[in-house]
Motif scaffolding. Structure first.
Motif, PDB file in Angstrom:
ATOM      1  N   ALA A 204      -4.066  10.466  11.710  1.00 33.24           N
ATOM      2  CA  ALA A 204      -3.277  10.167  10.509  1.00 33.24           C
ATOM      3  C   ALA A 204      -3.901   8.989   9.758  1.00 33.24           C
ATOM      4  CB  ALA A 204      -1.841   9.826  10.904  1.00 33.24           C
ATOM      5  N   HIS A 205      -3.855   9.056   8.430  1.00 34.13           N
ATOM      6  CA  HIS A 205      -4.285   7.909   7.627  1.00 34.13           C
ATOM      7  C   HIS A 205      -3.019   7.127   7.297  1.00 34.13           C
ATOM      8  CE1 HIS A 205      -6.808   6.300   4.032  1.00 34.13           C
ATOM      9  NE2 HIS A 205      -6.617   5.406   4.975  1.00 34.13           N
ATOM     10  N   VAL A 206      -2.927   5.913   7.812  1.00 28.55           N
ATOM     11  CA  VAL A 206      -1.661   5.183   7.721  1.00 28.55           C
ATOM     12  C   VAL A 206      -1.668   4.192   6.561  1.00 28.55           C
ATOM     13  CG1 VAL A 206      -0.154   3.549   8.920  1.00 28.55           C
ATOM     14  CG2 VAL A 206      -1.119   5.482  10.173  1.00 28.55           C
ATOM     15  N   THR A 207      -0.605   4.291   5.761  1.00 29.78           N
ATOM     16  CA  THR A 207      -0.310   3.289   4.730  1.00 29.78           C
ATOM     17  C   THR A 207       0.816   2.438   5.292  1.00 29.78           C
ATOM     18  OG1 THR A 207      -0.984   4.674   2.895  1.00 29.78           O
ATOM     19  CG2 THR A 207       0.706   3.038   2.409  1.00 29.78           C
ATOM     20  N   PHE A 208       0.779   1.136   5.041  1.00 29.70           N
ATOM     21  CA  PHE A 208       1.753   0.240   5.669  1.00 29.70           C
ATOM     22  C   PHE A 208       2.761  -0.269   4.647  1.00 29.70           C
ATOM     23  CE2 PHE A 208      -2.207   0.116   7.981  1.00 29.70           C
ATOM     24  CZ  PHE A 208      -1.813   0.169   9.306  1.00 29.70           C
ATOM     25  N   VAL A 209       3.988  -0.515   5.126  1.00 30.21           N
ATOM     26  CA  VAL A 209       4.959  -1.196   4.271  1.00 30.21           C
ATOM     27  C   VAL A 209       5.638  -2.282   5.097  1.00 30.21           C
ATOM     28  CG1 VAL A 209       6.624   0.696   4.642  1.00 30.21           C
ATOM     29  CG2 VAL A 209       7.043  -0.945   2.859  1.00 30.21           C
ATOM     30  N   ARG A 241      -3.731   0.670   2.787  1.00 23.98           N
ATOM     31  CA  ARG A 241      -2.933   0.023   1.734  1.00 23.98           C
ATOM     32  C   ARG A 241      -1.694  -0.570   2.402  1.00 23.98           C
ATOM     33  NH1 ARG A 241      -1.944   3.013  -3.791  1.00 23.98           N
ATOM     34  NH2 ARG A 241      -3.962   2.018  -4.194  1.00 23.98           N
ATOM     35  N   LEU A 242      -1.355  -1.785   1.968  1.00 24.54           N
ATOM     36  CA  LEU A 242      -0.157  -2.446   2.487  1.00 24.54           C
ATOM     37  C   LEU A 242       0.780  -2.718   1.314  1.00 24.54           C
ATOM     38  CD1 LEU A 242       1.562  -4.193   4.513  1.00 24.54           C
ATOM     39  CD2 LEU A 242       0.011  -6.086   4.001  1.00 24.54           C
ATOM     40  N   TYR A 243       1.990  -2.182   1.381  1.00 22.23           N
ATOM     41  CA  TYR A 243       3.021  -2.496   0.390  1.00 22.23           C
ATOM     42  C   TYR A 243       3.855  -3.655   0.922  1.00 22.23           C
ATOM     43  CZ  TYR A 243       2.242   1.829  -2.225  1.00 22.23           C
ATOM     44  OH  TYR A 243       1.692   2.834  -2.995  1.00 22.23           O
ATOM     45  N   LEU A 244       4.096  -4.631   0.081  1.00 22.85           N
ATOM     46  CA  LEU A 244       4.906  -5.790   0.460  1.00 22.85           C
ATOM     47  C   LEU A 244       6.180  -5.753  -0.369  1.00 22.85           C
ATOM     48  CD1 LEU A 244       1.834  -8.114   0.467  1.00 22.85           C
ATOM     49  CD2 LEU A 244       3.268  -7.712   2.470  1.00 22.85           C
ATOM     50  N   VAL A 245       7.300  -5.648   0.306  1.00 23.30           N
ATOM     51  CA  VAL A 245       8.566  -5.437  -0.411  1.00 23.30           C
ATOM     52  C   VAL A 245       9.544  -6.570  -0.082  1.00 23.30           C
ATOM     53  CG1 VAL A 245      10.484  -3.825  -0.781  1.00 23.30           C
ATOM     54  CG2 VAL A 245       8.208  -2.938  -0.192  1.00 23.30           C
ATOM     55  N   LEU A 388      -1.545  -4.351  -1.493  1.00 20.73           N
ATOM     56  CA  LEU A 388      -2.919  -4.805  -1.256  1.00 20.73           C
ATOM     57  C   LEU A 388      -3.729  -3.637  -0.708  1.00 20.73           C
ATOM     58  CD1 LEU A 388      -2.216  -8.165   0.631  1.00 20.73           C
ATOM     59  CD2 LEU A 388      -3.058  -7.927  -1.720  1.00 20.73           C
ATOM     60  N   ASP A 389      -4.986  -3.546  -1.125  1.00 22.49           N
ATOM     61  CA  ASP A 389      -5.887  -2.541  -0.558  1.00 22.49           C
ATOM     62  C   ASP A 389      -6.913  -3.228   0.335  1.00 22.49           C
ATOM     63  OD1 ASP A 389      -4.740  -0.279  -1.571  1.00 22.49           O
ATOM     64  OD2 ASP A 389      -6.014  -0.206  -3.359  1.00 22.49           O
ATOM     65  N   PHE A 390      -7.161  -2.629   1.491  1.00 19.13           N
ATOM     66  CA  PHE A 390      -8.113  -3.155   2.479  1.00 19.13           C
ATOM     67  C   PHE A 390      -9.232  -2.134   2.636  1.00 19.13           C
ATOM     68  CE2 PHE A 390      -5.500  -6.510   4.574  1.00 19.13           C
ATOM     69  CZ  PHE A 390      -4.313  -6.273   3.900  1.00 19.13           C
ATOM     70  N   LYS A 391     -10.465  -2.643   2.723  1.00 14.66           N
ATOM     71  CA  LYS A 391     -11.581  -1.713   2.914  1.00 14.66           C
ATOM     72  C   LYS A 391     -12.575  -2.288   3.926  1.00 14.66           C
ATOM     73  CE  LYS A 391     -14.618   1.308   0.437  1.00 14.66           C
ATOM     74  NZ  LYS A 391     -15.296   1.679  -0.746  1.00 14.66           N
TER      75      LYS A 391
END
Ligand code: ATP
Ligand code: MG
Length: 430
Positions: A204-209, A241-245, A388-391
């Motif tokens: 799985a390609h995980v996006t974080f929140v 990608r990390l979403y900060l809420v 934020l995007d991380f690479k």
């Protein structure tokens, strides 16, 4: 020395018609992982992936990167030898003399129809030669076929042979980013980073929140902790990608308008609802959480069932059946343990109920939140979100601000919905 790494994959063998797809993704992943290092390959030959190491000094670094490459069962640290029994005998004696074991065995895999011996004959011949050689040097070494201290492995493919005694365990799983996207709820604690890792390992390609509250006088913000965990996990899947809420406003409304014993469950349900919108924006296929059954009050089977009602995407809980000790062991292995040890202000325990509900029924939770304007709270949370995007590139993780356009569009549409009212600001202490 002709240092060659043999990259052994495991589960890809089970794939029928899709095997080539998974193999090509594995090769691509190895190339990205080692892009800045002097290697050639990997080259696919006789059902093996071979990688030539051009500088012996960087071997530890290469192995560290390969340990993070999903899809590899183990890496054999081999030397290439001329493909004939005599040359193999000389090289095997030299290698085993360096190891100087008390017990050993020889295991041969011959995939070259032209080779002069079959596997068993070669094992016997090399075993005898090694035994004579080591004993000749004063050792009282013995052959031990079960659980020897050192195994001398030989692999022969048409025209080439490899010899090794060292195998480095791989991460296993399936190559990164082969299975669709998931959105992981990442708290900064030990569990959720490990949960995300386990789903990444399944392709799985995980996006974080991450949901954060205001820092307190004694503890700092949880945001840098979440960012550091994502930074640590990114080399496993190359981009994140990390979403900060911000969660303070939503949380205060819950505290003001609902029954105390359900508070934590209602926070968690709102987090899932907000993350559900991010699933939509990211075209993901589900959520991931770090829940482990009955670890804390909010994670009883009853409460988890009540939480999930109304969240119309699959919620994966890869730690559901794991003990804390197993989770912490994995957190140490993947590098997130130390990060989560830092004290930070966790928003979930804020306004903690004195006596949290343990056997909640879904209808009770529905009733408990009947005084809330759920849609307005979702809009409130999303309005404050940033990303934020991380690479991972050339051995480094770069981070930059992201502009998630689909989320912006989704938010604009929410605001246009008739009847969507804005959540009223709650005053402190409510
Ligand atoms: P963790 O160690 O992951 O924090 P936990 O055992 O402390 O888990 P809870 O605090 O009840 O348990 O959280 C359960 C799950 O809810 C977490 O594993 C995570 O997936 C999600 N979660 C909790 N707090 C947050 C947060 N602030 N932001 C994002 N997700 C969260
Ligand atoms: Mg937690």
């Amino acid at each position: 020395m002709n240092r060659v790494l043999i990259l052994h994959y495991h589960e890809i063998w089970l794939k029928g018609g899709n095997k080539n797809y998974f193999l090509s993704r594995l090769i691509a992943a190895v190339k990205v992982a080692l892009a800045d290092l002097p290697v050639s390959g990997p080259q696919f030959t006789s059902e093996r992936l071979l990688l030539k190491v051009q500088k012996e000094e960087i071997l530890p670094l290469i192995l560290e990167r390969l340990r993070r490459t999903f899809g590899l069962a183990y890496v054999a640290v081999a030397r290439e030898v001329a493909s004939d029994p005599e040359a193999l005998g000389v090289a095997a004696c030299e290698m085993m003399a360096e190891k100087n074991p008390r017990t050993f065995a020889v295991r041969a895999k011959i995939a070259d129809p032209e080779f002069a011996m079959n596997s068993m004959e070669l094992e016997r011949a090399l075993g005898r030669q090694i035994l004579d050689h080591l004993r000749g040097q004063g050792s009282d070494v013995k052959v031990k076929l079960r659980e020897p201290e050192v195994t001398c492995w030989v692999e022969s493919i048409p025209g080439r042979a490899f010899l090794y005694a060292d195998r480095v365990e791989g991460a296993g799983g399936l190559p990164a980013v082969t299975g669709g996207r998931l959105v992981a709820l990442l708290s900064g604690g030990f569990d959720s980073g490990v949960a995300a890792y386990k789903m990444m390992r399944r392709g799985a390609h995980v996006t974080f929140v991450h949901f954060f509250g205001p820092p307190s006088a004694s503890r700092g913000s949880s945001r840098p902790v979440a960012e550091e965990i994502v930074r640590t996990l990114t080399p496993y899947q190359f981009t994140s990608r990390l979403y900060l809420v911000p969660f303070d406003g939503v949380q205060r409304q819950i505290v003001a308008a609902t029954q105390e014993s359900f508070r934590v469950l209602l926070y968690r349900r709102m987090m899932a609802r907000l993350a559900r919108e991010i699933v939509r924006a990211e075209r993901a296929l589900g959520l991931v959480t770090g829940d482990s059954v009955s670890q804390v009050a909010s994670q009883t089977l009853h409460n988890l069932a009540a939480l999930d009602r109304g969240i119309d995407v699959p919620i994966y809980r890869p730690l559901a059946g794991d003990d804390k000790t197993e989770i912490l062991k994995l957190a140490r292995a993947i590098g997130t343990y130390q990060i989560s040890c830092e004290p930070f202000e966790d928003c979930c325990p804020r306004f903690m109920p004195r006596s949290p509900a343990i056997f909640t029924r879904p209808e009770q939770l529905d009733r408990a939140e009947s005084g809330l304007d759920i849609e307005a709270l979702v809009t409130l949370g999303l309005e404050g979100a940033s990303a934020l995007d991380f690479k991972f590139e050339n051995g480094e993780v770069a981070v930059h601000d992201a502009a998630p356009q689909r989320l912006q569009k989704l938010l604009a549409r929410r605001k246009d919905l008739p009847g969507t009212v804005r959540a009223r600001p709650a005053t402190a202490g409510e």
